[in-house]
Write an enzyme that holds these catalytic residues in place. Structure first.
Site, PDB file in Angstrom:
ATOM      1  N   HIS A   1       0.779  -1.130   0.024  1.00 47.13           N
ATOM      2  CA  HIS A   1       0.213   0.083   0.013  1.00 47.13           C
ATOM      3  C   HIS A   1       1.029   1.021  -0.062  1.00 47.13           C
ATOM      4  O   HIS A   1       2.142   0.915  -0.173  1.00 47.13           O
ATOM      5  CB  HIS A   1      -0.967  -0.156   1.373  1.00 47.13           C
ATOM      6  CG  HIS A   1      -0.146  -0.301   2.547  1.00 47.13           C
ATOM      7  ND1 HIS A   1       0.620   0.785   2.995  1.00 47.13           N
ATOM      8  CD2 HIS A   1      -0.110  -1.267   3.398  1.00 47.13           C
ATOM      9  CE1 HIS A   1       1.078   0.241   4.243  1.00 47.13           C
ATOM     10  NE2 HIS A   1       0.510  -0.955   4.380  1.00 47.13           N
TER      11      HIS A   1
ATOM     12  N   HIS B   1       4.159   1.308   2.233  1.00 47.93           N
ATOM     13  CA  HIS B   1       5.284   0.640   1.582  1.00 47.93           C
ATOM     14  C   HIS B   1       6.144   1.513   0.504  1.00 47.93           C
ATOM     15  O   HIS B   1       7.269   1.441   0.543  1.00 47.93           O
ATOM     16  CB  HIS B   1       4.771  -1.010   0.953  1.00 47.93           C
ATOM     17  CG  HIS B   1       4.397  -1.758   1.983  1.00 47.93           C
ATOM     18  ND1 HIS B   1       3.051  -2.120   2.060  1.00 47.93           N
ATOM     19  CD2 HIS B   1       4.965  -2.307   2.946  1.00 47.93           C
ATOM     20  CE1 HIS B   1       2.855  -3.049   3.058  1.00 47.93           C
ATOM     21  NE2 HIS B   1       4.203  -3.364   3.508  1.00 47.93           N
TER      22      HIS B   1
END
Ligand code: AMP
Length: 290
Positions: free
Chosen positions: A34, A37
């Site tokens: 997502h 990260h």
């Protein structure tokens, strides 16, 4: 982006890069990417010649009743996103490569672990530092990038790097949130609609605690009570913990001063969620720890 499964191969690549004086930014992950990260990868890209990421769902850091099997995985999607950011190497080992035999040496965290998630998840941080020590030796990064969403992990990685003298710079970056304040997490996919609506109160309740500090409240007991009450009034979930500690030592404090963390964890039916705010003396949120 090159996908590497073999630890010997990525280790050789890193050795060659270091010999030619290239800096290596490394982002260890468990995948199911997502924006949290991706923010780490983008920063690593900006600050290094080469970016290596890993995707490894580490069985050692999951307790026997935890969600290792259910942990969301989507490697195709992850690879597309990492490629778009310009990640150079994705290291994607199998469990048998990382743990080929029973370990003869066991690592255990002794400080910063008997509070927050460490208390609720016995052995979790032992598993985290074991895999990270292995990954650091395999990937040999110049800098590593972690999210403050997992603030206790940051405090423990800080200890790992300094105690074991890894020649690595630790960067801890801000928690990335949905527009409604919910901290992004791979586990959010397992929330029901109703839980997702309620989950925003995790962040809101911490902000309520922060507001008390900004308004001059110095007593952690009063602030904790307010956060717990806010959670109880708005969320149908079990509260695992709410705590206010010094950061990164994670020592108990009797009055608000210095750098502190307000952290909370809740259990919905299938999903455990965590969130925190790291604040300075005036109650202002710290976005990046170097
Ligand atoms: P994970 O895949 O959950 O092990 O996370 C990999 C890295 O991403 C860890 O350093 C996490 O702290 C970080 N991370 C996870 N969620 C977020 C978020 N919402 N914002 C920033 N970093 C995050």
């Amino acid at each position: 982006m090159k996908i590497i499964k073999s630890k010997a191969e990525i280790q050789n690549i890193s050795t060659t890069l270091l010999q030619s004086k290239k800096s290596i930014g490394f982002v260890p992950t468990m995948g199911y990417f997502h924006d949290g990260h991706l923010s780490l990868m983008k920063k690593a890209k900006k600050e290094n010649d080469i970016v290596i990421i890993s995707i490894f769902v580490n069985p050692l850091q999951f307790g026997p009743t935890e969600d290792y099997e259910e942990y969301p995985r989507d490697e195709e999607h992850d690879m597309t996103l990492a490629k778009q950011i310009g990640v150079d190497y994705l290291f994607k080992p199998d469990v048998e490569d990382i743990y080929p035999e029973e370990m003869m040496i066991k690592m255990s965290v002794t400080e910063r672990t008997n509070v927050l998630c460490g208390r609720s998840r016995p052995g979790h941080f032992d598993g985290v530092i074991t895999v990270l020590a292995k990954l650091f030796n395999i990937v040999q990064p110049t800098q590593v990038y972690f999210g403050m969403k997992d603030a206790q992990q940051v405090a423990i990685v800080d200890a790992l790097i300094s105690n074991l003298n890894f020649p690595i710079k630790l960067n801890a970056l801000a928690t990335i949130r949905e527009d409604n304040g919910l901290a992004m997490s791979s586990r959010n996919v397992n929330l029901t609609m109703k839980e997702r609506e309620q989950a925003i109160w995790l962040h809101k309740s911490l902000k309520r605690g922060q507001q008390l500090i900004v308004d001059g409240e110095k007593n952690p007991v009063i602030i904790k009570k307010e956060v717990i009450n806010t959670l109880k009034q708005n969320i149908d979930a079990d509260i695992d913990y709410v705590d206010i500690l010094e950061f990164p030592s994670l020592q108990t404090i009797s009055t608000i001063s210095g750098q502190i963390i307000i952290a909370a964890a809740i259990y919905f039916k299938r999903t455990r969620l965590i969130d925190n705010l790291i604040l300075d003396n005036d109650g202002l949120v710290l976005d990046r720890l170097d």
